[in-house]
Design an enzyme around this catalytic site. Sequence first.
Site, mmCIF file in Angstrom:
data_model
loop_
_atom_site.group_PDB
_atom_site.id
_atom_site.type_symbol
_atom_site.label_atom_id
_atom_site.label_comp_id
_atom_site.label_asym_id
_atom_site.label_seq_id
_atom_site.Cartn_x
_atom_site.Cartn_y
_atom_site.Cartn_z
ATOM 1 C CG ASP A 156 43.748 43.642 41.165
ATOM 2 O OD1 ASP A 156 44.005 43.280 42.087
ATOM 3 O OD2 ASP A 156 44.072 44.927 40.916
ATOM 4 C CD GLU A 192 44.206 45.188 47.483
ATOM 5 O OE1 GLU A 192 44.296 46.640 47.634
ATOM 6 O OE2 GLU A 192 45.229 44.814 47.422
#
Length: 443
Positions: free
Chosen positions: A25, A209
Site C-alpha cells: 500500500d 479499496e
Amino acid sequence: MTLLEPGVDPATLDTSAWGGRHAHDPTAVRDDDGTYWLFSTDAFSEGPVRAGVQVRRSTDLVTWQFHGWALPGVPSDGAAWTGAEGLWAPEVVRVGDEWRMYWSASTFGSRTSAIGLAVAPHPSGPWEDRGLVVTSRHDADGPNAIDANVVVDDDRHWLVYGSFFGGIHVLELDPATGGALDSPGPGQPAWGPGWLVARRPRSVEGAIEGAFVLPRPGGGWALVVSYDSLFSTYHVRVGVSASVTGPYVDRAGRDLRDLDADPATVGTPVLAGHRFAGGRTWLAPGHASVLTDGDVQLLVHHVRDGDDPTQHEVQVRRLVWTDDGWPLVSPQPWAGPTESTDESAWPSDVADLVGTWEVVTFEQTATSGVTASHVVEVTAAGLAGVRALGSGRFVGAWLPAGPERAPLHAVVFPSWDAVRDRAALSFTATDDTGRTVFGTRTA
C-alpha cells in the site's frame, strides 16, 4: 502480515536487504532536495515486524533504502478505538511547509477502524500525532475508515477513503488543520460518511479499496481504485468524473456505484496480473497512488511475485493520458533517469507503429490471475485510417486481429524493456468498451 510479538526487540530485525520488498500500500513524495520518500503499511512476509508506518528513501524511484518507521507504534487513540497492532496504507501530502500523514488503524475483517493524522516538518520526520480524523464501527452501516487519499481542489481539501463493506467515500477536510471539516474539535474524529463514489455488490464481497483521485488534463477528475482479492486477483481500474465527489463512470458510461450490473464489467481495467515472455510473473498489482514529479506522473503500487505470492514489493510505472483524458499505465516498470519525460519528442508518425509487439490484453471480465503476453505484427498496410495526434497519441484500429482490432486511443512512448534490458518503444491503449491493451515493441 505478522506484527512484532511481545518481548521481541525491533533492533534485531535486519532491514538492510529489504530495499523495495515488503512495501505494501505504498505512497511516494519528493522533498525539496530531490529525495523520494516512500511510506507503506506495517507488513513483512517473513516474520515479526514492528508498527509505526514503514519509510524508505530513494534518489531514482528504482532502488530503495529502508529508512525506518515514522511513528513509535500505533498512536494511543487509534489503538484504543480499533485494537490495531499496526498501521495500514499511509497517505502523505504537503500543505504549505507542513507534511501531513494520514494513517489507518484496523484489523482484518472488521469495520471498526480509524484514520488519524500526524504532521512533520520534513518527510523524514519527526512526526507528531494530531489525533483522529474519521472513524467507523463494525456494527454501523457505512464506510470502513481506512485507505486515506487527500485531494486538493483549489481552496477545498477532500479525504477519499473506504474499502470493502460500504465502498469508497469522499469527506471534506479543513485545509488549516487537516482534520475533518465537521469535526467537533481538534483531534476529534468525524463520523463520516461523506459522498459515496464507488461501491461493489456483496456477490463479490464488496471488493474495492485503495482509492486515489487525481485531476484530469483539461478538467475533471479520475478515480484509480483496486478490485478483488489482495493475494491473487487484485487489479486496478479507473473511472472519471466532473467533480471530486462524483459520480464516476467508466469508458462505457457505467457508474462505479452500480450494484445491479455484472460486477466484472464496471470500471475500466488498466493494470492486472501479467507476464511477458522470459520475464517475471507480476501477480495482484494494486493499491496504487500517483506521484506527480514535474512533467511526469507515476503510478506507485505494490505487486506480488507470481512464483511466491507471499512476497510483495513496490513497483513504479509511468502514468499517461490518452487524447480524450483517460489515465493508463506503462507495461514496463519505471527505469529512472534514463526515461524520457519530454512528450513533444514521443512518436508522432503512424509509421512508428510498424513492428513486432509483445502485447497483454486486459478484458473487463478476465482480470483474474495472470494474463500471458502474445505477439502481434503491425504492418504499414494495417495502419490505414490510424491518426497521429502528436506527442505519442494515436487513434484508430492498428492492432491486426481479434477483439483488439477495435479502434484504440493509444499512447506510445520510449521505455526500458525490463526483460531484454534495453531501450524500446511501449504503448498503452483503451477502446470504447473499456478493454485495455499494453505492450512493448521487440523488433
